[in-house]
Design an enzyme around this catalytic site. Structure first.
Site, PDB file in Angstrom:
ATOM      1  N   PHE A 116       0.859  -1.185   0.000  1.00  0.00           N
ATOM      2  CA  PHE A 116       0.000   0.000   0.000  1.00  0.00           C
ATOM      3  C   PHE A 116       0.891   1.229   0.000  1.00  0.00           C
ATOM      4  O   PHE A 116       1.737   1.394   0.868  1.00  0.00           O
ATOM      5  CB  PHE A 116      -0.946   0.034   1.207  1.00  0.00           C
ATOM      6  CG  PHE A 116      -1.933   1.162   1.095  1.00  0.00           C
ATOM      7  CD1 PHE A 116      -3.086   1.017   0.331  1.00  0.00           C
ATOM      8  CD2 PHE A 116      -1.682   2.394   1.698  1.00  0.00           C
ATOM      9  CE1 PHE A 116      -3.987   2.078   0.183  1.00  0.00           C
ATOM     10  CE2 PHE A 116      -2.576   3.453   1.547  1.00  0.00           C
ATOM     11  CZ  PHE A 116      -3.725   3.287   0.792  1.00  0.00           C
ATOM     12  N   ASP A 201       9.132   2.249   1.805  1.00  0.00           N
ATOM     13  CA  ASP A 201       7.972   3.009   2.266  1.00  0.00           C
ATOM     14  C   ASP A 201       7.790   2.676   3.743  1.00  0.00           C
ATOM     15  O   ASP A 201       7.310   1.598   4.096  1.00  0.00           O
ATOM     16  CB  ASP A 201       6.738   2.612   1.442  1.00  0.00           C
ATOM     17  CG  ASP A 201       5.474   3.327   1.899  1.00  0.00           C
ATOM     18  OD1 ASP A 201       5.459   3.844   3.038  1.00  0.00           O
ATOM     19  OD2 ASP A 201       4.500   3.354   1.127  1.00  0.00           O
ATOM     20  N   LYS A 230       2.281   9.460   8.383  1.00  0.00           N
ATOM     21  CA  LYS A 230       1.517   9.006   9.554  1.00  0.00           C
ATOM     22  C   LYS A 230       1.975   9.586  10.912  1.00  0.00           C
ATOM     23  O   LYS A 230       1.489  10.623  11.301  1.00  0.00           O
ATOM     24  CB  LYS A 230       1.434   7.483   9.557  1.00  0.00           C
ATOM     25  CG  LYS A 230       0.579   7.002   8.360  1.00  0.00           C
ATOM     26  CD  LYS A 230      -0.057   5.658   8.554  1.00  0.00           C
ATOM     27  CE  LYS A 230      -1.241   5.448   7.641  1.00  0.00           C
ATOM     28  NZ  LYS A 230      -0.942   4.931   6.313  1.00  0.00           N
TER      29      LYS A 230
HETATM   30  C1  LIG Z   1      -1.077   5.102   4.881  1.00  0.00           C
HETATM   31  C2  LIG Z   1       0.015   4.705   3.966  1.00  0.00           C
HETATM   32  C3  LIG Z   1       0.339   5.437   2.827  1.00  0.00           C
HETATM   33  C4  LIG Z   1      -0.496   6.616   2.361  1.00  0.00           C
HETATM   34  O1  LIG Z   1      -0.448   7.670   3.252  1.00  0.00           O
HETATM   35  P1  LIG Z   1      -1.533   8.862   3.102  1.00  0.00           P
HETATM   36  O2  LIG Z   1      -1.082   9.844   4.137  1.00  0.00           O
HETATM   37  O3  LIG Z   1      -2.869   8.263   3.357  1.00  0.00           O
HETATM   38  O4  LIG Z   1      -1.410   9.381   1.725  1.00  0.00           O
HETATM   39  C5  LIG Z   1       1.430   5.062   2.084  1.00  0.00           C
HETATM   40  N1  LIG Z   1       2.167   4.006   2.428  1.00  0.00           N
HETATM   41  C6  LIG Z   1       1.900   3.262   3.526  1.00  0.00           C
HETATM   42  C7  LIG Z   1       2.777   2.109   3.869  1.00  0.00           C
HETATM   43  C8  LIG Z   1       0.809   3.576   4.320  1.00  0.00           C
HETATM   44  O5  LIG Z   1       0.502   2.821   5.367  1.00  0.00           O
END
Ligand SMILES: *Cc1c(COP(=O)(O)O)cnc(C)c1O
Length: 375
Positions: A116, A201, A230
């Site tokens: 994600f 990420d 986050k």
């Molecule tokens: C939540 C998340 C995102 C996206 O972040 P947003 O602030 O919602 O755009 C990207 N990568 C990971 C691993 C995430 O958990």
């Protein structure tokens, strides 16, 4: 349900009901709700200067960048407002790097199934989950997907166009899937051999969540780029792209920007939050609480045959289950515990890192009660 107040690991709804929060704003509220040091930093900065644009130096932003660089293996930071934006930045920078150092045809990024990376068009294309991409086509080209933790599939996927490999060391939304130690060593070596960029990420698993400041530290594998968001600003919206010097240099002034990114208010909140998250004692406590919680979840695993496994690291933990997760989530809610379900068969636990052992016990007891009612 409308939540109107939060303090530490607890939230209250508009009817006055109280809940133990093991969702933590989707791994955002790592310091709990309304952490006093973050609140104080925001109050102070709000009365001083909130926004000036990036035409000028922003002192709190420089301080936060320095803190992140000093505590990571990366050299430079670009600030934005979300995880998706941080990943967009990483994708753009990887392509710039590919063109500059590897040749005009180097643009492809390999990502992992169940990943994600966010909801913008490029980030959702990097997100190798068809359910999120449905009816959005045509998607931007230049992405290729492989199963997570499958090294030979990754080797096979590399083409003359590949410039980078992007992955979450611990997949969050995809089901709390942890990258294997050996796998990560091999991925790093492969990137070195093939001159590919390695992008982590760490939007969800970074910033102390796994018990180390960055999840890559568990592997001793340094990325060329890393994205954060986050938890970074103690509940305030912020994202960041970090890169090694040589990679960062592929963005020249004017190449990439964000109007709000790293503004004084977000940066002041970020500095307050990261100062706590990066503290050695805080990290050790987080790791210990993660172990404590994981042991408790293992006891539930022993007890209930519909639990297939306990997964995760530190305080990003999951239970694989063979029954539907939603009724369990709902029954926990009715008993005052917020949890969520990723996919339909993984219960995910991402409590605030300030959680106490007693509140972990409370949560496990509620789970136990709920699970004892499932046949
Ligand atoms: C939540 C998340 C995102 C996206 O972040 P947003 O602030 O919602 O755009 C990207 N990568 C990971 C691993 C995430 O958990």
């Amino acid at each position: 349900m409308a939540l109107i107040k939060g303090e530490g690991a607890w939230v209250w709804d508009a009817d006055g009901n109280k809940y133990l929060d093991f969702v933590a704003g989707l791994a955002v509220n790592s310091l709990g709700h309304c952490h006093p040091e973050v609140v104080a930093a925001i109050r102070e900065q709000a009365g001083k200067l909130m926004h000036v644009s990036n035409l000028y130096w922003i002192e709190p932003q420089v301080r936060l960048a320095k803190l992140l660089v000093e505590n990571s293996a990366l050299d430079k930071v670009f600030f934005c407002n979300s995880g998706a934006e941080a990943n967009e930045g990483a994708i753009k920078l990887a392509r710039k790097y590919g063109k500059k150092y590897m040749g005009a045809d180097k643009y492809e990024i390999i990502t992992m199934e169940q990943s994600f990376h966010g909801r913008t068009l490029a980030a959702i294309t990097a997100t190798a989950q068809p359910k999120y991409q449905k009816d959005l086509d045509p998607l931007p080209p230049g992405f290729k997907y492989v199963p997570f933790n499958d090294f030979s599939a990754l080797v096979e996927a590399i083409s003359p166009n590949t410039c980078a490999i992007m992955l979450e060391p611990v997949q969050g939304e995809g089901g709390v899937n942890v990258a294997g130690y050996e796998y990560m060593q091999k991925v790093k070596q492969l990137c070195a051999e093939k001159h590919l960029l390695l992008i982590f990420d760490e939007v969800q698993c970074g910033l102390a969540r796994t018990g180390k400041l960055f999840a890559y530290e568990h592997y001793g594998v340094e990325p060329d780029m890393m994205t954060l968001a986050k938890a970074i600003a103690g509940s305030f919206p912020m994202g960041a792209l970090l890169a090694k010097e040589k990679v960062a240099g592929c963005f020249q002034p004017g190449d990439h920007a964000s109007t709000f990114g790293g503004n004084p208010l977000a940066s002041a909140a970020g500095y307050a939050a990261v100062s706590i998250l990066a503290d050695k004692g805080f990290l050790a406590e987080t790791a210990a609480k993660g172990q404590y919680f994981s042991d408790k979840l293992s006891q539930l695993h022993q007890k209930y045959s519909f639990i297939t496994d306990v997964r995760g690291k530190g305080l990003i933990l999951g239970l694989g289950i063979t029954v539907e997760g939603k009724p369990i989530v709902d029954a926990c809610l009715a008993r005052g515990l917020l949890i969520n379900c990723v996919g339909s068969n993984v219960l995910r636990f991402i409590p605030p890192l300030i959680i106490t052992e007693q509140d972990i016990d409370n949560a496990v007891q509620i789970l136990d009660e709920v699970m004892s009612g499932i046949s």
